[in-house]
Design an enzyme around this catalytic site. Structure first.
Site, short mmCIF file in Angstrom:
data_model
loop_
_atom_site.label_atom_id
_atom_site.label_comp_id
_atom_site.label_asym_id
_atom_site.label_seq_id
_atom_site.Cartn_x
_atom_site.Cartn_y
_atom_site.Cartn_z
CE LYS A 121 11.09 -1.58 -12.40
NZ LYS A 121 10.19 -0.51 -12.00
CB VAL A 136 7.46 -1.02 -19.46
CG1 VAL A 136 8.37 -0.33 -20.48
CG2 VAL A 136 7.99 -2.41 -19.13
CD GLU A 154 14.48 4.72 -4.40
OE1 GLU A 154 14.39 4.62 -3.16
OE2 GLU A 154 13.55 5.12 -5.11
N GLY A 177 5.72 3.62 -16.56
CA GLY A 177 4.76 4.22 -15.61
C GLY A 177 3.40 4.31 -16.25
CE LYS A 193 11.22 0.80 -15.82
NZ LYS A 193 11.76 2.15 -15.56
CG PHE A 238 -2.17 0.84 1.07
CD1 PHE A 238 -2.93 0.82 -0.10
CD2 PHE A 238 -2.57 1.68 2.10
CE1 PHE A 238 -4.05 1.62 -0.23
CE2 PHE A 238 -3.69 2.50 1.97
CZ PHE A 238 -4.43 2.46 0.80
CG ASP A 296 14.27 0.63 -13.41
OD1 ASP A 296 13.32 0.13 -12.78
OD2 ASP A 296 14.11 1.51 -14.28
#
Lengths: 341, 341
Positions: free
Chosen positions: A125, A152, A210, A154, A225, A8, A221
């Site tokens: 992912k 992929v 991050e 957003g 994708k 959440f 990342d």
């Protein structure tokens, strides 16, 4: 349509926002009446077979950090697996954080849901990059849909574009900028002559990177994708280990200057070529007049298709409300397919 | 699926190429077995209820300039209306030239087909720009599909993108470069300092502009596309006369220099805004770092949607094989919908 939300965070909360704001419209326009019957987060869960009061749950989450504190229906019970297995619902929305090493806990959540015959929409992912071919097979075997538009681009419908708009064509190759953080860094390095370390610091200060930036800057990342696109759009059955991956740690200001001299810029490009093994992520020289040579945090993907030629799609690659809109797109597609069968 | 082709120019011939080359694949992948049972061009027609030999018809067309000379099945009979009305076929592909004043002869062809209960795929902007709301109603009344992917963006699936990929969202506004000829001219004026007249001559020499370039340079081609998008993607019921149209005839080299000073370029932008009447085509200053600020003959369209944010699609806006691939996309969609009902 009854939904279980597992995780959440920003995306799942944005989804409940959208479901609240668009409630009437979803009913009128699509005949869709979504009810969230369970939400699980790290601190516990909240459960109501008649449908949760989403405004209240969001309020509790923001005040106490967990949905477990919701009066009446909240519980410290944290077993997502048990809830996925036992609570009656048509669809599980898996939105726990991406882990590209084990895929957990998302992997177990998705497998549990599919084995229980529940459809799955995920924005995670990890499980897909590590085991998409197996998960697709599991979904088919259990007559369940597994959808993941939000993984992929957003909210930018890159997967849907490839699948729906180019159906009648054949995608020969795909290439593009798939990671906004590294694109922002490379843009800053190029514009201001920053080093990798300086650009990373700038990205962290802006909230784009991050504290542990490895997923982004080492190319993983983007590679996740690429793996998802290769499976979904080109019919290959591959996993993350089949992608040749090189990040941007070694990109020097001098490389960018050289690129500029050649009328180009260095971009972290994910690529699925013609050959079976031609699947990679690597810093690549892109000409400045190439429409995919975009700056900032945008994503840009070029499809090279056999008949329609080159087509490019550009959009924001991330964001809570945007990614939540991709989840809703998946839910609507599942609803439509459920009603046809 | 039996097809009647009305008009046998570059796009229709490319379609028969694709149908020939991909015959086996269309059958295996989509269960589609298209048969062209009639073709009409200016010189006559060719008819075979069992399906024409497309290689032969193309050969005859290139040798004699009309399909009427095809041995055995050719005829000097040129009444497309009679053929559309009488020959048994599920779909009529209307590919006669665009006429934005009367819409003819395409308008009559499309109306005849719809009234006979035949589905229509067209690449002809004329009838759509002048009467899309009425034609959509006529199609619905006769339980026939009217599709026209190829009219906007050629092979680039701009309409499909808006319709299919943003279904679950709401499109708030649309803007973009919709005419390759004028974009080429403006690009050349910008790069080389040419006047409008010099750029037009260059475009004509390259084969990008017609001898009578009014449709392109006065903005009517772009306005027709804007009209089609407004109807198809935003639910407005408008025709060409509802679009405020200004072409590029008055754009001076000085305007481009001024734009460059402000970090931009002048582009012919078609726009559908938020307001009911905010629908226009006009030369507009576009910032150079805006991804829709592309050069050459490309098209670029930005969708601003409520939840997914800004999304841009870029591709070739024209071309025979590309546009034919859009026709095939429409045919496959119709086939799929026919089989569901």
């Amino acid at each position: 349509m009854r939904l279980i939300l597992v995780g959440f965070g920003v995306v799942a909360r944005s989804l409940t926002d959208i479901l609240t704001v668009r409630k009437q419209e979803l009913l009128e326009r699509y005949g869709m009446h979504p009810r969230v019957v369970a939400i699980v987060d790290k601190g516990g869960s909240v459960l109501n077979p008649k449908g949760l009061d989403l405004d209240e749950v969001r309020r509790v989450k923001s005040e106490f950090g967990t949905v477990a504190e919701t009066p009446e229906y909240g519980s410290k019970r944290t077993s997502a697996v048990a809830i996925i297995d036992e609570v009656d619902a048509e669809v599980v929305v898996e939105a726990t954080p991406t882990n590209l090493e084990t895929g957990e806990p998302g992997m177990t959540h998705i497998e549990t849901a599919l084995k229980a015959g529940r459809h799955v929409v995920t924005v995670n992912k990890g499980p897909l990059a590590l085991a998409l071919p197996a998960l697709m097979e599991m979904a088919a075997y259990n007559c369940a849909y597994l959808r993941f538009s939000g993984t992929v681009g957003g909210g930018t419908p890159i997967l849907d574009f490839g699948r729906k708009c180019l159906t009648s064509d054949k995608i020969l190759s795909i290439e593009g900028i798939l990671n906004g953080t590294t694109n922002y860094m490379l843009t800053e390095m190029d514009k201001l002559g920053l080093t990798f370390e300086e650009a990373l610091k700038a990205a962290q200060e802006k909230g784009y990177a991050e504290a542990n930036p490895a997923l982004d800057v080492d190319g993983w990342d983007a590679a996740a994708k690429v793996t998802i696109m290769a499976n979904w759009l080109t019919g290959r059955e591959i996993t993350l280990k089949d992608v040749s991956v090189k990040g941007i740690r070694d990109v020097k200001p001098a490389d960018l200057k050289n690129a500029a001299k050649q009328g180009g810029a260095v971009k972290l490009i994910g690529r699925i070529g013609d050959g079976e093994d031609d699947i990679s992520v690597a810093p690549t020289l892109v000409k400045r007049d190439d429409p995919i040579c975009i700056g900032g945090t945008l994503n840009a993907v070029r499809f090279h298709s056999e008949f329609a030629g080159n087509e490019i799609i550009i959009g924001k690659g991330a964001g809570g409300p945007e990614t939540a809109s991709a989840v809703l797109r998946d839910l609507l597609e599942i609803r439509e397919r459920m009603s046809v069968n």
